[in-house]
Design an enzyme around this catalytic site. Structure first.
Site, PDB file in Angstrom:
ATOM      1  N   SER A  35       0.834  -1.211   0.000  1.00  0.00           N
ATOM      2  CA  SER A  35       0.000   0.000   0.000  1.00  0.00           C
ATOM      3  C   SER A  35       0.865   1.256   0.000  1.00  0.00           C
ATOM      4  CB  SER A  35      -0.868   0.075   1.263  1.00  0.00           C
ATOM      5  OG  SER A  35      -1.594  -1.096   1.422  1.00  0.00           O
ATOM      6  N   HIS A  66      -4.127   0.765  -4.227  1.00  0.00           N
ATOM      7  CA  HIS A  66      -3.530  -0.324  -4.997  1.00  0.00           C
ATOM      8  C   HIS A  66      -3.978  -0.185  -6.447  1.00  0.00           C
ATOM      9  CE1 HIS A  66      -2.285  -2.851  -1.493  1.00  0.00           C
ATOM     10  NE2 HIS A  66      -3.223  -2.156  -0.900  1.00  0.00           N
ATOM     11  N   HIS A  88      -5.561  -9.461  -0.970  1.00  0.00           N
ATOM     12  CA  HIS A  88      -5.605  -9.743   0.470  1.00  0.00           C
ATOM     13  C   HIS A  88      -6.733 -10.713   0.788  1.00  0.00           C
ATOM     14  CE1 HIS A  88      -3.927  -5.682  -0.094  1.00  0.00           C
ATOM     15  NE2 HIS A  88      -3.159  -5.959   0.940  1.00  0.00           N
ATOM     16  N   TYR A  90      -8.865 -10.414   3.099  1.00  0.00           N
ATOM     17  CA  TYR A  90     -10.110  -9.716   3.455  1.00  0.00           C
ATOM     18  C   TYR A  90     -10.920  -9.274   2.239  1.00  0.00           C
ATOM     19  CZ  TYR A  90      -7.201  -5.569   2.695  1.00  0.00           C
ATOM     20  OH  TYR A  90      -6.347  -4.649   2.150  1.00  0.00           O
ATOM     21  N   GLU A  91     -10.314  -9.358   1.046  1.00  0.00           N
ATOM     22  CA  GLU A  91     -11.074  -9.007  -0.155  1.00  0.00           C
ATOM     23  C   GLU A  91     -12.066 -10.110  -0.518  1.00  0.00           C
ATOM     24  OE1 GLU A  91      -8.635  -6.777  -3.289  1.00  0.00           O
ATOM     25  OE2 GLU A  91      -7.090  -7.564  -1.963  1.00  0.00           O
ATOM     26  N   ALA A 118       2.953  -2.190   3.992  1.00  0.00           N
ATOM     27  CA  ALA A 118       2.796  -1.172   5.026  1.00  0.00           C
ATOM     28  C   ALA A 118       2.372  -1.927   6.281  1.00  0.00           C
ATOM     29  CB  ALA A 118       1.716  -0.191   4.609  1.00  0.00           C
ATOM     30  N   MET A 221      -1.435  -7.244   7.054  1.00  0.00           N
ATOM     31  CA  MET A 221      -2.470  -8.126   6.494  1.00  0.00           C
ATOM     32  C   MET A 221      -2.005  -8.804   5.208  1.00  0.00           C
ATOM     33  SD  MET A 221      -5.612  -5.437   6.975  1.00  0.00           S
ATOM     34  CE  MET A 221      -5.740  -4.398   8.451  1.00  0.00           C
ATOM     35  N   SER A 222      -0.705  -8.939   5.015  1.00  0.00           N
ATOM     36  CA  SER A 222      -0.233  -9.480   3.725  1.00  0.00           C
ATOM     37  C   SER A 222       1.103 -10.198   3.859  1.00  0.00           C
ATOM     38  CB  SER A 222      -0.087  -8.326   2.725  1.00  0.00           C
ATOM     39  OG  SER A 222       1.000  -7.501   3.074  1.00  0.00           O
ATOM     40  N   ASN A 245       2.537   3.398  10.891  1.00  0.00           N
ATOM     41  CA  ASN A 245       1.866   3.914  12.095  1.00  0.00           C
ATOM     42  C   ASN A 245       2.298   3.059  13.279  1.00  0.00           C
ATOM     43  OD1 ASN A 245      -0.013   2.070  10.363  1.00  0.00           O
ATOM     44  ND2 ASN A 245      -0.615   1.735  12.479  1.00  0.00           N
ATOM     45  N   HIS A 259      -6.401   4.038   7.311  1.00  0.00           N
ATOM     46  CA  HIS A 259      -5.763   3.745   6.018  1.00  0.00           C
ATOM     47  C   HIS A 259      -5.093   4.984   5.412  1.00  0.00           C
ATOM     48  CE1 HIS A 259      -4.933   1.318   2.544  1.00  0.00           C
ATOM     49  NE2 HIS A 259      -5.691   2.028   1.731  1.00  0.00           N
TER      50      HIS A 259
HETATM   51 CL1  6GU Z   1      -1.660  -0.971  12.535  1.00  0.00          CL
HETATM   52  N1  6GU Z   1      -2.372  -3.157  11.371  1.00  0.00           N
HETATM   53  C1  6GU Z   1      -2.507  -3.951  10.337  1.00  0.00           C
HETATM   54  N2  6GU Z   1      -3.091  -5.125  10.545  1.00  0.00           N
HETATM   55  N3  6GU Z   1      -2.098  -3.643   9.103  1.00  0.00           N
HETATM   56  C2  6GU Z   1      -1.509  -2.465   8.913  1.00  0.00           C
HETATM   57  C3  6GU Z   1      -1.333  -1.577   9.949  1.00  0.00           C
HETATM   58  C4  6GU Z   1      -1.791  -1.970  11.199  1.00  0.00           C
HETATM   59  N4  6GU Z   1      -0.714  -0.483   9.461  1.00  0.00           N
HETATM   60  C5  6GU Z   1      -0.522  -0.696   8.157  1.00  0.00           C
HETATM   61  N5  6GU Z   1      -0.997  -1.893   7.824  1.00  0.00           N
END
Ligand code: 6GU
Length: 287
Positions: A35, A66, A88, A90-91, A118, A221-222, A245, A259
């Site tokens: 991302s 994306h 992903h 979740y898609e 990310a 998530m990837s 973050n 996001h």
């Molecule tokens: Cl804080 N969590 C998750 N699961 N995915 C992320 C994220 C956080 N920051 C970017 N991608």
């Protein structure tokens, strides 16, 4: 067992053949841009693009941030294929379908995969903008039986029970550290453990605390599913997380994961990331 017709060997082979027929180069390196990190693909010379929607058997990208296209070209003289946008869990695709591009890479002749993402920083020493070289992973969905290698094993790709203790290529990691030092980036380059969750909801405070105690430095998530499938078929894997973050670990915090922040951090770090990436590629190609 579920039918493998839309993501099995024959489907992967048909897609790989179609791409090789239309592509300007036969790629040795496969890159997946996370991302906000799609800028790397723009560095390729002699580009040719394929929108995911025009590639036979390919899944379609559904997330903002994306682009959803495959880019072929040369990076420092090395033939590459680059996914601008990934798939992903979740898609809503099956885990076999989201990792299908790795098998297509393999069948096109790719030897090494570079995965970027990310991620949230669980390690309290990490700062937003840090780049974490992934040295190992925790596959949470795997604990619940969600692994891309579930189902009948196809020996044409790899063995039934592949080893994962050497998933993230040690030589590549050392190289990446060295390149980071040479570029004067060592203050923001870390090495750590990436934990994957299914998403799309971000982690709760209790979940972040748990993951941190379990030894994870970053969460996302990837990447892990792709790394598993790539290793299964014998490709070398190198992976980077951009810490976009800090995970919230404290009930007094007012911070909230979102996001937009993820994409913004990607943009802010993009220049150094591009330089860093290109140098890693350059050194990789000195043989
Ligand atoms: Cl804080 N969590 C998750 N699961 N995915 C992320 C994220 C956080 N920051 C970017 N991608």
């Amino acid at each position: 067992p579920e039918s493998s017709s839309d993501h099995g060997y024959e489907a992967c082979k048909a897609t790989a053949d179609w791409l090789l027929e239309h592509a300007p180069v036969r790629p040795l390196v496969g890159i997946v841009c996370g991302s906000g990190l799609g800028g790397l693909a723009d560095m390729l010379k002699d580009q040719k693009f394929f929108s995911y929607s025009e590639i036979p058997n390919f899944p379609k990208s559904t997330v903002h941030g994306h682009a959803g296209r495959l880019v072929f070209g040369n990076l420092k003289g090395k033939p590459c294929v680059c996914m601008q946008g990934r798939f992903h869990l979740y898609e809503g695709y099956s885990i076999q379908k989201i990792t299908m591009p790795m098998r297509i890479f393999k069948l096109m002749g790719v030897e090494m995969v570079i995965l970027t993402n990310a991620a949230g920083g669980l390690n309290q020493d990490y700062k937003v903008g840090d780049v974490m070289i992934i040295k190992d992973h925790i596959n949470m969905p795997g604990f619940a039986g969600i692994n891309p290698l579930c189902g009948e094993n196809d020996d044409r790709f790899g063995i039934r029970f592949p080893c994962m203790s050497d998933a993230y290529d040690k030589e590549m990691r050392q190289l990446a550290q060295k390149v980071g030092d040479e570029l004067g980036y060592s203050h923001f380059i870390k090495e750590g453990v990436y934990c994957v969750l299914g998403g799309p909801s971000f982690e709760t405070i209790a979940e972040c605390r748990m993951l941190n105690r379990l030894g994870a430095d970053a969460v996302g998530m990837s990447t892990v599913h792709e790394a598993i499938v790539a290793r299964h078929s014998g490709m070398r894997v190198f992976a980077l997380s951009l810490i976009t973050n800090k995970s919230v670990m404290d009930y007094s915090s007012e911070e909230k994961a979102n996001h937009e922040e993820v994409l913004q951090t990607g943009e802010q770090r993009s220049q150094q990331l591009l330089v860093y990436h290109t140098h890693i590629q350059y050194i990789t190609s000195r043989d």
